[in-house]
Design an enzyme around this catalytic site. Structure first.
Site, mmCIF file in Angstrom:
data_model
loop_
_atom_site.group_PDB
_atom_site.id
_atom_site.type_symbol
_atom_site.label_atom_id
_atom_site.label_comp_id
_atom_site.label_asym_id
_atom_site.label_seq_id
_atom_site.Cartn_x
_atom_site.Cartn_y
_atom_site.Cartn_z
ATOM 1 N NE ARG A 135 -3.537 -2.186 2.865
ATOM 2 C CZ ARG A 135 -3.238 -3.302 3.523
ATOM 3 N NH1 ARG A 135 -2.040 -3.448 4.074
ATOM 4 N NH2 ARG A 135 -4.131 -4.270 3.658
ATOM 5 C CE LYS A 162 -7.997 -0.862 5.704
ATOM 6 N NZ LYS A 162 -8.805 -1.096 4.489
ATOM 7 C CG HIS A 232 -5.296 -0.058 -3.404
ATOM 8 N ND1 HIS A 232 -4.625 0.079 -2.213
ATOM 9 C CD2 HIS A 232 -6.101 -1.143 -3.249
ATOM 10 C CE1 HIS A 232 -5.015 -0.861 -1.378
ATOM 11 N NE2 HIS A 232 -5.900 -1.620 -1.981
ATOM 12 N NE ARG A 235 -3.114 -4.038 -0.954
ATOM 13 C CZ ARG A 235 -2.508 -4.777 -0.027
ATOM 14 N NH1 ARG A 235 -1.190 -4.888 -0.043
ATOM 15 N NH2 ARG A 235 -3.194 -5.395 0.901
ATOM 16 C CG HIS A 258 -6.025 -9.094 1.725
ATOM 17 N ND1 HIS A 258 -6.067 -9.426 0.392
ATOM 18 C CD2 HIS A 258 -5.916 -7.739 1.772
ATOM 19 C CE1 HIS A 258 -5.993 -8.340 -0.334
ATOM 20 N NE2 HIS A 258 -5.899 -7.300 0.473
ATOM 21 C CE1 TYR A 267 -8.034 -5.786 -2.021
ATOM 22 C CE2 TYR A 267 -5.900 -5.146 -2.905
ATOM 23 C CZ TYR A 267 -6.958 -4.912 -2.042
ATOM 24 O OH TYR A 267 -6.938 -3.827 -1.216
#
Length: 288
Positions: A135, A162, A232, A235, A258, A267
């Protein structure tokens, strides 16, 4: 309310949302902070033709503000409960984002001029985003201490992502070479890996911001001829390219950090195939 959020990324997002709500509220006739007002705010956001996801993020911040206000005695529990019942904007379908093909991704990170200091930095930034799936916030926080050899392979160790989740990200050799090329040219030996480069072509400051990363991606995406490409999306592209190359879903989940494998599947932008199901030929079926 902001302090109650553990993620700096969430704090920034909620701060922007609350600032937007306060700006709108102060421009309207003064009413109490209640369900009706928040519903009017949602209508205001919809009239601006904002994406449903953007609207729902802003409403989530307002709901959390109401919850914290009630918890500290600044708002009655009844009013807070009414605000929390304001429905969000309906999503029609799912936003998929953009993915680059292998050729597009290879061309993108090699577009910066490697003879210039800024070009070396931009190559390294694009290489990390595409090769490691980081990220923006994770990339700008990278330091020398993160780069270590583990199991005879370069890796980004103890990366805080995150919601404060910590993970280790394997780093391909070509990404490491791009970083080394930048660091050696910039004479950076400690601290943050990425720094600003001024117009004269010299390094200044001790870090870069997420906005710098955004501009780097937009600059070379324009040259590549790909519109609306965000950091993003690199990613996402990393995830899909890993999957196309035969990478296991579980390993891609570890790479991206994740918590839920369902997020990783989004994704990848893929869906389950029934015509050629993965379990049709696994070696235990009876002879035809």
């Amino acid at each position: 309310m902001l302090v109650s959020l553990s993620s700096p990324e969430s704090q920034r997002s909620y701060r922007r949302s609350i600032d937007d709500f306060v700006l709108w509220y102060c421009s309207e006739p003064r009413l109490s902070f209640n369900k009706t007002v928040v519903t009017r705010y949602r209508i205001h956001l919809e009239d601006q033709l904002l994406a449903p996801g953007t609207i729902n993020v802003r409403l989530a911040a307002v709901r959390r503000l109401a919850y914290e206000a009630a918890d500290t005695g600044l708002l009655s529990p009844e009013l807070a409960a009414g605000i929390r019942r304001v429905k969000g904007s309906k999503k029609l379908g799912m936003r998929l984002g953009n993915w680059l093909t292998a050729d597009e991704a290879r061309t993108l990170w090699q577009l910066p001029n490697a003879s210039l200091l800024k070009g070396k930095r931009d190559r390294a930034i694009l290489a990390v985003l595409l090769g490691c799936g980081l990220r923006r916030g994770e990339l700008i926080d990278l330091t020398f201490d993160h780069l270590q050899r583990r199991e005879d392979h370069w890796a980004i160790v103890d990366l805080i992502g995150k919601a404060g989740h910590v993970r280790t990200v394997p780093m391909p050799d070509w990404v490491k070479r791009a970083i080394d090329d930048w660091l050696n040219a910039a004479a950076i030996h400690q601290g943050k890996l990425f720094r600003c480069v001024c117009r004269r072509g010299t390094v200044w400051g001790a870090e870069i911001t997420e906005k710098v990363v955004w501009h780097v991606v937009k600059e070379y995406a324009t040259k590549l001829g790909v519109s609306k490409l965000a950091p993003h999306d690199l990613r996402r592209s990393c995830a899909r390219l890993c999957h196309t190359a035969g990478g296991e879903l579980e390993q891609i989940q570890f790479l991206l950090g994740h918590v839920s494998v369902q997020t990783t599947e989004k994704y990848l932008g893929c869906k389950q195939r029934l015509r050629e199901a993965v379990n049709d030929q696994i070696g235990i079926e009876p002879p035809a």
